[in-house]
Scaffold this motif. Sequence first.
Motif, PDB file in Angstrom:
ATOM      1  N   VAL A 170      -0.084  12.237 -15.358  1.00  0.00           N
ATOM      2  CA  VAL A 170       0.670  13.003 -17.273  1.00  0.00           C
ATOM      3  C   VAL A 170      -0.266  13.822 -18.004  1.00  0.00           C
ATOM      4  O   VAL A 170      -1.525  13.969 -18.190  1.00  0.00           O
ATOM      5  CB  VAL A 170       1.047  11.949 -17.829  1.00  0.00           C
ATOM      6  N   GLY A 224       9.972  11.375 -14.002  1.00  0.00           N
ATOM      7  CA  GLY A 224       8.995  11.365 -14.771  1.00  0.00           C
ATOM      8  C   GLY A 224       8.327  10.594 -14.266  1.00  0.00           C
ATOM      9  O   GLY A 224       7.067   9.920 -14.805  1.00  0.00           O
ATOM     10  N   GLY A 261       1.611  13.329 -11.202  1.00  0.00           N
ATOM     11  CA  GLY A 261       2.312  13.043 -12.177  1.00  0.00           C
ATOM     12  C   GLY A 261       3.539  14.988 -11.552  1.00  0.00           C
ATOM     13  O   GLY A 261       2.978  15.479 -11.117  1.00  0.00           O
ATOM     14  N   TYR A 262       4.020  15.102 -12.801  1.00  0.00           N
ATOM     15  CA  TYR A 262       4.833  16.524 -12.613  1.00  0.00           C
ATOM     16  C   TYR A 262       5.578  16.502 -11.431  1.00  0.00           C
ATOM     17  O   TYR A 262       5.678  18.091 -10.935  1.00  0.00           O
ATOM     18  CB  TYR A 262       3.485  17.320 -12.677  1.00  0.00           C
ATOM     19  N   GLU A 284       9.159  16.377 -10.966  1.00  0.00           N
ATOM     20  CA  GLU A 284       9.769  17.691 -11.331  1.00  0.00           C
ATOM     21  C   GLU A 284       9.529  18.464 -10.552  1.00  0.00           C
ATOM     22  O   GLU A 284      10.147  19.831 -11.185  1.00  0.00           O
ATOM     23  CB  GLU A 284      10.417  17.535 -12.462  1.00  0.00           C
TER      24      GLU A 284
END
Length: 199
Positions: A49, A160, A181-182, A184
């Motif tokens: 993150v 998330g 992460g990321y 999305e």
Amino acid sequence: MPDSPGSAVCYVGDQALACKNAKITMLWKGSHVTRQSESIGRRLPIFGVAVPGVEEEAALVGAGVTAQAQGGVGLGPGWADLPNGAFGTEDAADLITYEVQKKAVPDDVVEFTLAISYTSSGWAKAIIMPDGEGNNFIIQAQGRGSSASNGLYVGQTKKGQVLTFRKPKGFGIWYDVIQIGYLEGLDPGDRVMFTWQHD
């Protein structure tokens, strides 16, 4: 971008990125990746993150450049927009490459594949893939040249969560070595092929 003490120039695709806390050079030449690393004595964090307060990363992201996490470890925002790249983990011996393959699977899913390169030790590796709804799925491959896959429905990538990369170390005890992460940023029908090149 000039190289300075305590930072590095990391090449991912055709973009040069500033990194902190290690001196790392990664060069893509076709499918060949070279990596040189010199640790500066600070233990690198597990990343997945954004890191508030890291001015260099914020400046690069603000300029539209995809930044890696500190020290070349992990991937920052926008990694899913690049066709390929490479990153390290908190274990300095690790090098993992990735390729985002567009329209590779049906439009209602995103698939993650873990492959173990012939240049690695061949020991088992795993990705813990949460669906964002309280369930965790394990993608595990063992042996050089092996691979394993699993996927999420597109809506599940928008919650998330992070992918946790794991490997066994001393006495075969499994350790988390990085979180990415990321998710999305991935598009419907994307397949992400993570290849553990070195460990």
